[in-house]
Design an enzyme around this catalytic site. Structure first.
Site, PDB file in Angstrom:
ATOM      1  N   GLY A 122       0.588  -1.338   0.090  1.00  0.00           N
ATOM      2  CA  GLY A 122       0.091  -0.085  -0.026  1.00  0.00           C
ATOM      3  C   GLY A 122       0.533   1.285   0.410  1.00  0.00           C
ATOM      4  N   SER A 218       4.994  -4.774  -3.040  1.00  0.00           N
ATOM      5  CA  SER A 218       4.731  -3.815  -3.466  1.00  0.00           C
ATOM      6  C   SER A 218       6.127  -3.497  -2.298  1.00  0.00           C
ATOM      7  CB  SER A 218       3.293  -3.644  -3.461  1.00  0.00           C
ATOM      8  OG  SER A 218       2.575  -2.281  -3.843  1.00  0.00           O
ATOM      9  N   TYR A 219       3.916  -1.484  -1.524  1.00  0.00           N
ATOM     10  CA  TYR A 219       4.946  -1.183   0.122  1.00  0.00           C
ATOM     11  C   TYR A 219       5.650  -2.516   0.655  1.00  0.00           C
ATOM     12  CZ  TYR A 219       6.229   2.602   2.272  1.00  0.00           C
ATOM     13  OH  TYR A 219       6.649   3.782   3.064  1.00  0.00           O
ATOM     14  N   ASP A 410       3.321  -6.520 -15.126  1.00  0.00           N
ATOM     15  CA  ASP A 410       3.088  -5.416 -13.948  1.00  0.00           C
ATOM     16  C   ASP A 410       4.172  -4.365 -14.701  1.00  0.00           C
ATOM     17  OD1 ASP A 410       2.567  -3.955 -12.385  1.00  0.00           O
ATOM     18  OD2 ASP A 410       3.893  -4.673 -10.505  1.00  0.00           O
ATOM     19  N   HIS A 463       0.992  -7.330 -11.407  1.00  0.00           N
ATOM     20  CA  HIS A 463       1.634  -6.648  -9.554  1.00  0.00           C
ATOM     21  C   HIS A 463       1.481  -7.992  -8.677  1.00  0.00           C
ATOM     22  CE1 HIS A 463       2.824  -3.830  -8.113  1.00  0.00           C
ATOM     23  NE2 HIS A 463       1.480  -3.586  -6.817  1.00  0.00           N
TER      24      HIS A 463
END
Length: 489
Positions: A122, A218-219, A410, A463
Site C-alpha cells: 500500500g 508492493s510496499y 506489471d 502486480h
C-alpha cells in the site's frame, strides 16, 4: 512546482471511467504516499528501537484454541488443514491490536513445514483481502460474494502461512485510540509487526523453533526488510527470545524511489505503450531523484504517458478489465488459473458479511467503518525512507536469504524498476540469467548475484503475481524455501 511524478501520473488515471472501482489498489496507495513525501523530512535511513521482554510479551495462554476457525461460511468440503483467526494486542496502553489469519500447511508434513509470514503493501492495504483471498491463500471468493472455492496452488501446500493486516487501521486491525491512525509510518509498522510476531509465537509456541520466512509485495518492499532488520536487531541484543529468521522474498517491490519511478516509464516505452518522442521528453525534462522539482515540460510529458496507458490495467498490461462491480445471484464458473478482474468486489462483500466476521473472530470491537481492501482511516504516513536497499545489503551480509520476484506484465512496479534498483547495489553476477521451468514450460527467468541475492521473473504475471500465475507462483515460493531455482526447461 514540487510534486511526486508517480502521484501525478496516478491522479490522472484514477479519474478514468474505464474500470469501475470503489476502492484503491496497492499501487494507488503508494502513489498517494509519494505525494506526501514532498513534505516529509523523514526519508533517510530506517531506524527502529529495542524493546525489553516486559514491554513486548503479553500473556497468551489459552488464546490459540479460541482463535481456531471451525469453518468459514461458504467453505468447500473436505478442508484438510487447520485455520485460525484473531487479534494480537501490540500496545496495551492505546488498545492497538492487529488481526491475523493463519492457514496451517496441508497434509501430514505440516509439522516439518516452515512458517511464512505474508504482508501486503500500500501502504495500508489488507493481507487478508489481497494475499489470503485473492492471491496465495487456500480459498478464492465466487462472484456471488458468499461462496468460496479451493485454490489448488495455495502456498500452504508448502508452508504454514500467516497473513497479517498491518498497521492498525488496515482491514480488521484497529486501535482504541484514534489518534494512532495519524501516527502510522514505516517505523511503527515494523515495531508493531515485531511485537505481534513475538506474541503470536507465544500463542503458537510449537512454531518458536521453526524456520521463519518473510514475504510480501508492493510496499512490502519496505515492510519486509524493515521487519527483518528489527528481528535481527533484537536477536543480536539477547534481550528477547531468538526468532529463527532464514530469509525474505518480496514481489514487484517498491525499494528505491528514484529507480522505481524511472523504471516504470521505461517499461511503458519498451512495451510499445508510449512513443519514442514521449520517452525522450521524460528523460530530458524529468528529474527522478526524491522530492525533485517537476518542470512544466516534465508535467506535459507525464500527462502524455497517462493519456496513452489510461485504457489499460497497468498492474497487468495484458489483463482484461473489470467492467461491473455487481455481484451475481448465481456464482459464475470460476477457475483459479483464469483470474477474474472483478474479484475485489466479491471479496469486499464476503469480508463484510457478519457471519464471516464471526467465523474469523474479526471486528470484535464493531468498527465504525466497513472492512475495506485498503485503509480508509489512515490519512497520514509519517516516515518512509527513499530506499530500503541498505537493509537488503545488511540482510545479505548477515546470511539471510534474499529473493526478489517480478511479474513481467506489471507496469506499476515493473521488472525494469527492480533491475534498476538492484543495480544500485553493484553486486557481481554469480549465475547469469537463465530460464526456469514449470512442468517443462518456461516459468520465467532468474539471475543470482554475489551474496546469493536472487532476482526471478514470473512469466505472464502482473502486480499480484499469485493472482495471475498461481501455479508458477507456487513453484517459485517452493524454490525460494528450498533455496534453489527450479530446473531449466
Amino acid at each position: 512546482m514540487k510534486s511526486g511524478l508517480v502521484f501525478f501520473f496516478f491522479a490522472s488515471l484514477l479519474g478514468s471511467s474505464v474500470v469501475f472501482r470503489s476502492q484503491a489498489r496497492q499501487g494507488d496507495a503508494l502513489a498517494r504516499l509519494l505525494k506526501t513525501k514532498k513534505k516529509d523530512s523523514k526519508t533517510g535511513l530506517f531506524e527502529t528501537r529495542l524493546f525489553s521482554p516486559d514491554r513486548v510479551i503479553i500473556r497468551q495462554a489459552g488464546s490459540k484454541e479460541k482463535d481456531r476457525i471451525m469453518k468459514l461460511p461458504g467453505q468447500p468440503a473436505n478442508v484438510d488443514f487447520a485455520q485460525y483467526g484473531g487479534y494480537i494486542t501490540v500496545n496495551d496502553e492505546s488498545g492497538r491490536a492487529l488481526f491475523y489469519y493463519f492457514a496451517e500447511a496441508v497434509g501430514q508434513k505440516q509439522s516439518s513445514r516452515p512458517l511464512l509470514l505474508w504482508l501486503n503493501g500500500g501502504p495500508g492495504c489488507s493481507s487478508i483481502g489481497y494475499g489470503a483471498m485473492e492471491e496465495l491463500g487456500p480459498f478464492r471468493v465466487m462472484s456471488d460474494g458468499k461462496t468460496l472455492y479451493r485454490n489448488p496452488y495455495a502456498w500452504n501446500n508448502v508452508a504454514n502461512v500467516l497473513f497479517l493486516e498491518s498497521p492498525a487501521g488496515v482491514g480488521y486491525s484497529y486501535s482504541n485510540t484514534t489518534s494512532d491512525y495519524k501516527l502510522s509510518g514505516d517505523q511503527r509498522t515494523a515495531e508493531d509487526a515485531y511485537i505481534f510476531l513475538v506474541n503470536w509465537l507465544e500463542r503458537f509456541p510449537e512454531y518458536k523453533n521453526r524456520d521463519l520466512y518473510l514475504s510480501g509485495e508492493s510496499y512490502a518492499g519496505h515492510y519486509v526488510p524493515q521487519l527483518a532488520h528489527t528481528i535481527l536487531l533484537h536477536n543480536k541484543s539477547g534481550k528477547n527470545s531468538i526468532i529463527n529468521l532464514k530469509g525474505i522474498t518480496i514481489g514487484n517491490a517498491a525499494v528505491n524511489d528514484e529507480t522505481d519511478t524511472r523504471g516504470m516509464f521505461d517499461y511503458f516505452w519498451t512495451h510499445a505503450l508510449i512513443s519514442d518522442e514521449t520517452i525522450d521528453q521524460v528523460h530530458t525534462s524529468c528529474d527522478f531523484t526524491p522530492n525533485a522539482t517537476v518542470t512544466t515540460l516534465c508535467h506535459d510529458a507525464v500527462a502524455k504517458v497517462s493519456s496513452s496507458v489510461r485504457p489499460l490495467d497497468i498492474y497487468n498490461i495484458y489483463a482484461p478489465l473489470c467492467r461491473s462491480s455487481h455481484l451475481t445471484a448465481i456464482p459464475k464458473k470460476a477457475s483459479v488459473v483464469d483470474f477474474d478482474p472483478c474479484s475485489d468486489y466479491y471479496i469486499e462483500n464476503y469480508l463484510n458479511l457478519p457471519q464471516v466476521q464471526k467465523a474469523l473472530h474479526a471486528n470484535v470491537t464493531k468498527l465504525d467503518h466497513p472492512w475495506s481492501p485498503c485503509s480508509i482511516v489512515i490519512d497520514d504516513w509519517n516516515d518512509s525512507p527513499s530506499s530500503t536497499l541498505p537493509l537488503l545489503k545488511e540482510l545479505i551480509k548477515n546470511g539471510i536469504r534474499v529473493w526478489v520476484y517480478s511479474g513481467d506484465t506489471d507496469g506499476r512496479v515493473p521488472i525494469t524498476s527492480t533491475r534498476y534498483s538492484l543495480g544500485v547495489l553493484k553486486l557481481a553476477v554469480k549465475k547469469p540469467w537463465a530460464p526456469w521451468s514449470v512442468n517443462g514450460e518456461v516459468g520465467g527467468y532468474g539471475v543470482v548475484y554475489q551474496g546469493g541475492l536472487t532476482l526471478v521473473t514470473v512469466r505472464g504475471a502482473g502486480h499480484e503475481v499469485p493472482s495471475y500465475q498461481p501455479e508458477r507462483a507456487q513453484f517459485y515460493i517452493d524454490a525460494f524455501l528450498k533455496g534453489k531455482l527450479p530446473p531449466p526447461p
